[in-house]
Motif scaffolding. Structure first.
Motif, PDB file in Angstrom:
ATOM      1  N   GLY A  22      15.605 -70.043 -32.064  1.00  0.00           N
ATOM      2  CA  GLY A  22      14.413 -69.542 -31.396  1.00  0.00           C
ATOM      3  C   GLY A  22      13.607 -68.633 -32.299  1.00  0.00           C
ATOM      4  O   GLY A  22      14.151 -67.987 -33.195  1.00  0.00           O
ATOM      5  N   PRO A  23      12.302 -68.539 -32.073  1.00  0.00           N
ATOM      6  CA  PRO A  23      11.467 -67.622 -32.846  1.00  0.00           C
ATOM      7  C   PRO A  23      11.758 -66.174 -32.469  1.00  0.00           C
ATOM      8  O   PRO A  23      12.190 -65.900 -31.341  1.00  0.00           O
ATOM      9  N   PRO A  24      11.534 -65.228 -33.378  1.00  0.00           N
ATOM     10  CA  PRO A  24      11.769 -63.814 -33.052  1.00  0.00           C
ATOM     11  C   PRO A  24      10.984 -63.349 -31.829  1.00  0.00           C
ATOM     12  O   PRO A  24      11.431 -62.452 -31.106  1.00  0.00           O
ATOM     13  N   SER A  25       9.812 -63.967 -31.566  1.00  0.00           N
ATOM     14  CA  SER A  25       9.006 -63.574 -30.410  1.00  0.00           C
ATOM     15  C   SER A  25       9.751 -63.798 -29.094  1.00  0.00           C
ATOM     16  O   SER A  25       9.476 -63.142 -28.087  1.00  0.00           O
ATOM     17  N   ALA A  26      10.727 -64.725 -29.094  1.00  0.00           N
ATOM     18  CA  ALA A  26      11.499 -64.989 -27.883  1.00  0.00           C
ATOM     19  C   ALA A  26      12.363 -63.794 -27.497  1.00  0.00           C
ATOM     20  O   ALA A  26      12.806 -63.691 -26.350  1.00  0.00           O
ATOM     21  N   LEU A  27      12.609 -62.890 -28.449  1.00  0.00           N
ATOM     22  CA  LEU A  27      13.446 -61.729 -28.164  1.00  0.00           C
ATOM     23  C   LEU A  27      12.686 -60.623 -27.450  1.00  0.00           C
ATOM     24  O   LEU A  27      13.292 -59.680 -26.948  1.00  0.00           O
ATOM     25  N   ASP A  54       1.602 -63.839 -27.359  1.00  0.00           N
ATOM     26  CA  ASP A  54       2.200 -62.517 -27.551  1.00  0.00           C
ATOM     27  C   ASP A  54       2.281 -61.843 -26.187  1.00  0.00           C
ATOM     28  O   ASP A  54       1.409 -61.077 -25.796  1.00  0.00           O
ATOM     29  N   THR A  55       3.343 -62.110 -25.464  1.00  0.00           N
ATOM     30  CA  THR A  55       3.401 -61.782 -24.037  1.00  0.00           C
ATOM     31  C   THR A  55       3.824 -60.352 -23.745  1.00  0.00           C
ATOM     32  O   THR A  55       3.329 -59.735 -22.805  1.00  0.00           O
ATOM     33  N   TYR A  56       4.730 -59.788 -24.544  1.00  0.00           N
ATOM     34  CA  TYR A  56       5.357 -58.508 -24.197  1.00  0.00           C
ATOM     35  C   TYR A  56       5.012 -57.448 -25.244  1.00  0.00           C
ATOM     36  O   TYR A  56       5.629 -57.404 -26.308  1.00  0.00           O
ATOM     37  N   ARG A  57       4.060 -56.584 -24.934  1.00  0.00           N
ATOM     38  CA  ARG A  57       3.638 -55.541 -25.879  1.00  0.00           C
ATOM     39  C   ARG A  57       4.286 -54.221 -25.501  1.00  0.00           C
ATOM     40  O   ARG A  57       4.122 -53.716 -24.392  1.00  0.00           O
ATOM     41  N   ALA A  99      17.778 -61.904 -24.238  1.00  0.00           N
ATOM     42  CA  ALA A  99      18.863 -62.194 -25.179  1.00  0.00           C
ATOM     43  C   ALA A  99      19.601 -60.910 -25.562  1.00  0.00           C
ATOM     44  O   ALA A  99      20.835 -60.916 -25.724  1.00  0.00           O
ATOM     45  N   MET A 100      18.884 -59.818 -25.709  1.00  0.00           N
ATOM     46  CA  MET A 100      19.513 -58.541 -26.052  1.00  0.00           C
ATOM     47  C   MET A 100      20.499 -58.118 -24.968  1.00  0.00           C
ATOM     48  O   MET A 100      21.607 -57.663 -25.250  1.00  0.00           O
ATOM     49  N   PHE A 113      20.695 -59.126 -35.588  1.00  0.00           N
ATOM     50  CA  PHE A 113      20.706 -59.932 -34.365  1.00  0.00           C
ATOM     51  C   PHE A 113      19.548 -60.930 -34.371  1.00  0.00           C
ATOM     52  O   PHE A 113      19.730 -62.105 -34.009  1.00  0.00           O
ATOM     53  N   ALA A 114      18.379 -60.484 -34.805  1.00  0.00           N
ATOM     54  CA  ALA A 114      17.210 -61.377 -34.859  1.00  0.00           C
ATOM     55  C   ALA A 114      17.445 -62.516 -35.848  1.00  0.00           C
ATOM     56  O   ALA A 114      17.076 -63.667 -35.589  1.00  0.00           O
TER      57      ALA A 114
END
Length: 511
Positions: free
Chosen positions: A408-413, A499-502, A418-419, A398-399
């Motif tokens: 889009g960059p993988p970081s957008a996921l 890096d917003t979502y850890r 999107a998932m 999916f990525a």
């Protein structure tokens, strides 16, 4: 002799009133038709799309019209739809409903674009499966800013049930009273739905028709209360206080507060008696900001602030609290835990236009020393938690597809949007495929898809990007899948999301 000044006038022709009247009517009819055509063209943005007051375009499109920031994405969806049409194979339509240009209470255009990107990738994945029918046509339905034009769009969708063989509706980005009204009307019309990013408890019903891959507030708060109870076991004296948005018109924050209170009682979580209130509301942004400054004074002015604050409110207001907590260089070393709407902290903050706003947020967040957690519907790490190592699950593919097809960059996921958009559409598509196997019919209908969604549980679950998709047969709520505890990180000093979502941990509603 005086010269006559009388002007010669030729004799008038005989009056033909009938002919004159007929000519006048023809001219008037042509003029009216021209005016109607001009008005119609002025009010139309494209086939199936109408311009409403304020210049916004609302309605249903096959991708021929592009909403907001989705020009390239819409073109790809239209190409896929045309490919299905040219194939001549049996197909069904699935509509994805959102406020497509953003503008809901805490949901910006980038979150919407990510969700629709996932829906498109689900369409591509389903249509790429060899020797399987029906093929999928994806329609985009824009309900307008704040979902104000939901009724017009819902009526369009109901009319497309037969003409376009529309078998189900996915999406629903915002939990509000308009979304609930839309769900009730679609359910009454026999169109099944799979919600992607909605959390309000009021959407649940014993009447079949609405399902969702997102988690309702009662599940989120149960998981949050279980997590905080574990912290109290590990750390004696661990204090929990609640901040509550008292806007009773918003079902999201109302149910978030009530559900958390009930979950705390069930788990034995000790919560401070004093609840710190504020009130938000449409058109009252400045007032909400003032109220949250007072809230920050109460929480952060305490010589020993609580260890954690449960924020029963939306992401926009959470952002104002974060800014107020660090105002004037103030420190507020506590943890804030909130629900899925915490994504709204980054509402409409993409691009250079908002860089200065994010830089200010970053500065105040840094001063405050706040740590912000939220219960997320999903996260890329959840796929690994469910399926094992990354290679075993569908996320890696999916990525790659997201990078190649959407750009889009993988970081957008990492936001999970999107998932969820993918899983909502993919689940409907799988139900349509199952209907062919069960009914052996040349035409899959909405009623058949509804019957298959009712059976999506047990061994008939769907292998989604966010984990196995299964629904409680009585309520339509997701079961057997973990949600995520995610740390929402502050922007960089330069005003970039970074890096917003850890990922912190996988949580379960049952503890």
């Amino acid at each position: 002799m005086a010269v006559s000044t009388r002007i010669f006038e030729p004799p008038r022709p005989p009056r033909r009133w009938g002919l004159w009247m007929a000519s006048a009517l023809v001219v008037a009819a042509v003029a009216v038709a021209a005016v109607v055509q001009i008005v119609d063209r002025a009010g139309r943005c494209g086939d199936g799309i109408r311009e409403v007051a304020g210049g916004e375009c609302v309605g249903v499109t096959d991708g021929a019209y592009a909403f907001g920031n989705m020009q390239q994405l819409s073109a790809r969806i239209r190409d896929e739809n045309q490919k299905v049409a040219r194939s001549g194979q049996r197909s069904v339509a699935i509509a994805y409903v959102e406020a497509m240009a953003g503008g809901s209470a805490d949901r910006g255009p980038e979150a919407t674009r990510q969700a629709v990107s996932g829906a498109y990738l689900a369409q591509r994945a389903l249509n790429a499966e060899r020797a399987t029918l029906p093929k999928i046509r994806l329609l985009l339905a824009n309900t307008g800013s704040g979902d104000r034009h939901w009724r017009q769009v819902v009526d369009q969708l109901i009319a497309m049930k037969d003409g376009e063989n529309l078998v189900a509706v996915a999406g629903f980005g915002q939990s509000n009273d308009r979304t609930m009204s839309a769900v009730r009307r679609l359910r009454a019309a026999g169109l099944p739905m799979v919600g992607a990013t909605v959390a309000a408890d009021g959407l649940s019903s014993r009447t079949a028709g609405f399902y969702r891959v997102s988690f309702p507030n009662r599940d989120q708060t149960a998981a949050a209360a279980g997590y905080l109870k574990e912290q109290q076991r590990k750390h004696p004296g661990y204090r929990v206080q609640v901040i509550r948005d008292g806007n009773e018109k918003d079902d999201y924050n109302t149910s978030l507060y009530e559900d958390f209170s009930a979950a705390a009682r069930r788990t034995g979580l000790k919560v401070d008696d004093e609840v710190v209130p504020f009130r938000s509301g449409e058109g009252e942004e400045a007032t909400a900001g003032n109220a949250l400054s007072l809230v920050a004074d109460k929480i952060c002015g305490d010589p020993k602030p609580p260890d954690v604050v449960y924020f029963a409110g939306r992401g926009r207001e959470l952002r104002r609290f974060i800014e107020a907590a660090g105002e004037g260089g103030r420190h507020c070393p506590t943890t804030v835990l909130s629900g899925s709407s915490a994504l709204g902290v980054y509402f409409d903050t993409g691009g250079d236009r908002h860089r200065a706003e994010l830089a200010t947020l970053a500065e105040r967040w840094k001063h405050s020393r706040l740590t912000v957690y939220y219960t997320a519907f999903t996260h890329p790490r959840i796929s690994e938690e469910v399926y094992g190592t990354a290679g075993n699950g569908p996320f890696a593919g999916f990525a790659r597809a997201y990078r190649d097809e959407v750009g889009g960059p993988p970081s957008a996921l990492a936001s999970g949007q999107a998932m969820l958009g993918h899983d909502a559409v993919y689940t409907i598509g799988k139900a349509a495929r199952s209907a062919v196997g069960v009914y052996g019919t040349r035409r899959v209908t909405a009623r058949m898809v509804l019957a298959m969604l009712e059976q999506t549980n047990g061994r008939s679950r769907v292998r989604g990007i966010s984990g196995y998709i299964a629904f409680d047969p009585d309520t339509g709520e997701p079961v057997g899948r973990p949600l995520a505890l995610v740390e929402l990180r502050r922007p960089t000093d330069a005003g970039e999301a970074g890096d917003t979502y850890r990922f912190v941990a996988a949580l379960h509603a049952d503890g």
